[in-house]
Write a protein that holds these residues in place. Structure first.
Motif, mmCIF file in Angstrom:
data_model
loop_
_atom_site.group_PDB
_atom_site.id
_atom_site.type_symbol
_atom_site.label_atom_id
_atom_site.label_comp_id
_atom_site.label_asym_id
_atom_site.label_seq_id
_atom_site.Cartn_x
_atom_site.Cartn_y
_atom_site.Cartn_z
ATOM 1 N N LEU A 91 7.805 -11.685 -0.275
ATOM 2 C CA LEU A 91 8.986 -11.839 -1.130
ATOM 3 C C LEU A 91 10.031 -12.691 -0.420
ATOM 4 O O LEU A 91 10.247 -12.547 0.785
ATOM 5 N N MET A 92 10.679 -13.577 -1.173
ATOM 6 C CA MET A 92 11.702 -14.447 -0.599
ATOM 7 C C MET A 92 13.111 -13.948 -0.895
ATOM 8 O O MET A 92 14.001 -14.024 -0.055
ATOM 9 N N SER A 93 13.342 -13.459 -2.105
ATOM 10 C CA SER A 93 14.632 -12.890 -2.484
ATOM 11 C C SER A 93 14.423 -12.060 -3.743
ATOM 12 O O SER A 93 13.315 -11.974 -4.270
ATOM 13 N N GLY A 94 15.504 -11.448 -4.219
ATOM 14 C CA GLY A 94 15.375 -10.583 -5.389
ATOM 15 C C GLY A 94 15.043 -9.157 -4.989
ATOM 16 O O GLY A 94 15.228 -8.751 -3.835
ATOM 17 N N ARG A 95 14.516 -8.401 -5.947
ATOM 18 C CA ARG A 95 14.227 -6.995 -5.682
ATOM 19 C C ARG A 95 12.965 -6.569 -6.421
ATOM 20 O O ARG A 95 12.715 -6.982 -7.548
ATOM 21 N N VAL A 96 12.181 -5.709 -5.746
ATOM 22 C CA VAL A 96 11.042 -5.046 -6.374
ATOM 23 C C VAL A 96 11.223 -3.550 -6.146
ATOM 24 O O VAL A 96 11.341 -3.102 -4.997
ATOM 25 N N ARG A 97 11.241 -2.789 -7.226
ATOM 26 C CA ARG A 97 11.458 -1.344 -7.122
ATOM 27 C C ARG A 97 10.272 -0.608 -7.740
ATOM 28 O O ARG A 97 9.884 -0.910 -8.877
ATOM 29 N N SER A 109 5.280 -9.165 5.358
ATOM 30 C CA SER A 109 5.736 -10.529 5.599
ATOM 31 C C SER A 109 6.856 -10.972 4.659
ATOM 32 O O SER A 109 7.026 -12.166 4.428
ATOM 33 N N ALA A 110 7.630 -10.033 4.137
ATOM 34 C CA ALA A 110 8.735 -10.391 3.234
ATOM 35 C C ALA A 110 9.835 -11.103 4.013
ATOM 36 O O ALA A 110 10.343 -10.587 5.014
ATOM 37 N N HIS A 111 10.216 -12.283 3.551
ATOM 38 C CA HIS A 111 11.228 -13.092 4.222
ATOM 39 C C HIS A 111 12.642 -12.730 3.786
ATOM 40 O O HIS A 111 13.614 -13.065 4.464
ATOM 41 N N GLY A 112 12.783 -12.109 2.637
ATOM 42 C CA GLY A 112 14.092 -11.758 2.112
ATOM 43 C C GLY A 112 13.940 -10.785 0.958
ATOM 44 O O GLY A 112 12.842 -10.314 0.659
ATOM 45 N N GLY A 113 15.054 -10.503 0.293
ATOM 46 C CA GLY A 113 15.014 -9.580 -0.828
ATOM 47 C C GLY A 113 14.873 -8.138 -0.369
ATOM 48 O O GLY A 113 14.873 -7.835 0.825
ATOM 49 N N THR A 114 14.755 -7.248 -1.349
ATOM 50 C CA THR A 114 14.681 -5.815 -1.077
ATOM 51 C C THR A 114 13.523 -5.198 -1.839
ATOM 52 O O THR A 114 13.373 -5.431 -3.045
ATOM 53 N N ILE A 115 12.720 -4.416 -1.149
ATOM 54 C CA ILE A 115 11.620 -3.663 -1.754
ATOM 55 C C ILE A 115 11.977 -2.182 -1.644
ATOM 56 O O ILE A 115 12.230 -1.692 -0.536
ATOM 57 N N VAL A 116 12.024 -1.505 -2.770
ATOM 58 C CA VAL A 116 12.427 -0.099 -2.813
ATOM 59 C C VAL A 116 11.249 0.729 -3.318
ATOM 60 O O VAL A 116 10.698 0.452 -4.379
ATOM 61 N N GLY A 131 12.520 -10.630 7.716
ATOM 62 C CA GLY A 131 13.898 -10.762 7.263
ATOM 63 C C GLY A 131 14.210 -9.980 6.006
ATOM 64 O O GLY A 131 15.374 -9.845 5.626
ATOM 65 N N GLY A 132 13.205 -9.458 5.337
ATOM 66 C CA GLY A 132 13.419 -8.667 4.134
ATOM 67 C C GLY A 132 13.878 -7.258 4.460
ATOM 68 O O GLY A 132 14.004 -6.867 5.626
ATOM 69 N N THR A 133 14.126 -6.488 3.408
ATOM 70 C CA THR A 133 14.552 -5.097 3.544
ATOM 71 C C THR A 133 13.577 -4.208 2.799
ATOM 72 O O THR A 133 13.256 -4.465 1.635
ATOM 73 N N LEU A 134 13.103 -3.154 3.464
ATOM 74 C CA LEU A 134 12.209 -2.181 2.852
ATOM 75 C C LEU A 134 12.865 -0.814 2.926
ATOM 76 O O LEU A 134 13.213 -0.345 4.014
ATOM 77 N N ALA A 135 13.051 -0.176 1.765
ATOM 78 C CA ALA A 135 13.651 1.150 1.703
ATOM 79 C C ALA A 135 12.662 2.112 1.053
ATOM 80 O O ALA A 135 12.227 1.884 -0.083
ATOM 81 N N ILE A 136 12.305 3.170 1.786
ATOM 82 C CA ILE A 136 11.330 4.149 1.322
ATOM 83 C C ILE A 136 12.037 5.491 1.192
ATOM 84 O O ILE A 136 12.567 6.014 2.175
ATOM 85 N N SER A 147 4.497 -5.196 13.941
ATOM 86 C CA SER A 147 4.817 -6.616 14.175
ATOM 87 C C SER A 147 5.962 -7.113 13.296
ATOM 88 O O SER A 147 6.023 -8.305 12.967
ATOM 89 N N ALA A 148 6.875 -6.224 12.921
ATOM 90 C CA ALA A 148 8.026 -6.639 12.110
ATOM 91 C C ALA A 148 8.957 -7.498 12.956
ATOM 92 O O ALA A 148 9.457 -7.065 13.995
ATOM 93 N N GLN A 149 9.181 -8.717 12.515
ATOM 94 C CA GLN A 149 9.911 -9.683 13.325
ATOM 95 C C GLN A 149 11.415 -9.616 13.121
ATOM 96 O O GLN A 149 12.190 -9.769 14.062
ATOM 97 N N SER A 150 11.865 -9.415 11.899
ATOM 98 C CA SER A 150 13.285 -9.234 11.622
ATOM 99 C C SER A 150 13.421 -8.537 10.275
ATOM 100 O O SER A 150 12.474 -8.460 9.499
ATOM 101 N N GLY A 151 14.616 -8.019 10.019
ATOM 102 C CA GLY A 151 14.844 -7.277 8.782
ATOM 103 C C GLY A 151 15.083 -5.805 9.074
ATOM 104 O O GLY A 151 15.222 -5.393 10.228
#
Length: 248
Positions: A91-97, A109-116, A131-136, A147-151
């Motif tokens: 994912l590059m941006s936006g949101r997936v819930r 490998s999400a570069h941006g955006g938010t996965i909920v 660089g993305g955000t993952l919220a569980i 191997s999470a590089q950033s985010g």
């Protein structure tokens, strides 16, 4: 396919039973920014709503298969059910819930955006995050943050074994118990900045069960653990007499 709305607002209903995955995705890609789509009868189909490139709202009514919402930008995608592997991959941006559980590799490998993820998440959540955000909301399976590089990864429940395996610069917050850290990760207490960041994320995701002041922060030790076997050790050990023979 049913289309409603005037010249400025488009609302589309897409039946996956009638159209199939290819036609559903083609219709979603054809939507202009600001439009909304309702996908019915997904029935666990793979690769729905992938590669979207407009600020559209997609509401999928039912469980989906693998890779929902991956490779996209700008879109706001909600799945009213559980999902398979690779939610929001790349994912590059936006949101997936996901209003349910998700299988392995969410936000890979999400570069941006938010996965909920509103439920529990399978193994390798946030693997190679870039660089993305993952919220569980619930528990995370083994090898979360591999191997999470950033985010940022926020786990509202417990985290499985080998959390933070080969972690780089990403940060993991865990509200519950940690079954075991990888050798390359370490736990810290949260500071004021962490509390503020976690609170903003929890509120944005609707996770009212998380207390940002009682999280465990997991970061990299800044070295990669070495996997050792007797055979590898033997290969690095010079054979008897080699050095003396070579130097003679």
């Amino acid at each position: 396919m049913i289309i409603r709305g005037g010249p400025q607002v488009v609302e589309v209903t897409l039946d996956a039973d009638e159209l199939g995955v290819r036609e559903v995705n083609a219709a979603l890609h054809a939507l202009p920014g600001g439009a909304a789509a309702r996908v019915v009868n997904p029935r666990g189909r793979h690769n729905l709503a992938v590669g979207l490139n407009e600020a559209v709202k997609v509401d999928i009514h039912g469980p989906v298969g693998h890779y929902v919402g991956g490779l996209g930008k700008y879109a706001d995608i909600t799945v009213r059910g559980s999902a398979g592997h690779g939610v929001g991959e790349n994912l590059m941006s936006g949101r997936v819930r996901i209003a349910g559980t998700a299988d392995r590799g969410a936000a890979a490998s999400a570069h941006g955006g938010t996965i909920v993820i509103e439920g529990d998440c399978g193994p390798c959540a946030g693997i190679a995050l870039k660089g993305g955000t993952l919220a569980i909301a619930g528990d995370a399976g083994p090898y979360c943050g591999w191997s999470a590089q950033s985010g940022v990864i926020l786990v509202g429940g417990d985290a499985g074994r080998n959390l933070g395996h080969a972690l780089y610069e990403a940060v993991i917050y865990v509200a519950g118990r940690i079954d075991g850290l990888c050798g390359g990760a370490r736990a810290e207490e949260v500071d004021e900045n962490d509390v503020t960041a976690a609170k903003i994320l929890a509120v944005a995701c609707g996770f009212d069960h998380i207390d940002p002041e009682n999280l465990t922060k997991v970061v990299s030790r800044r070295y990669l653990p070495r996997f050792e076997t007797p055979r590898r050790a033997a290969l690095r050990t010079p054979a008897s007499g080699f050095l003396s023979t070579a130097s003679a």
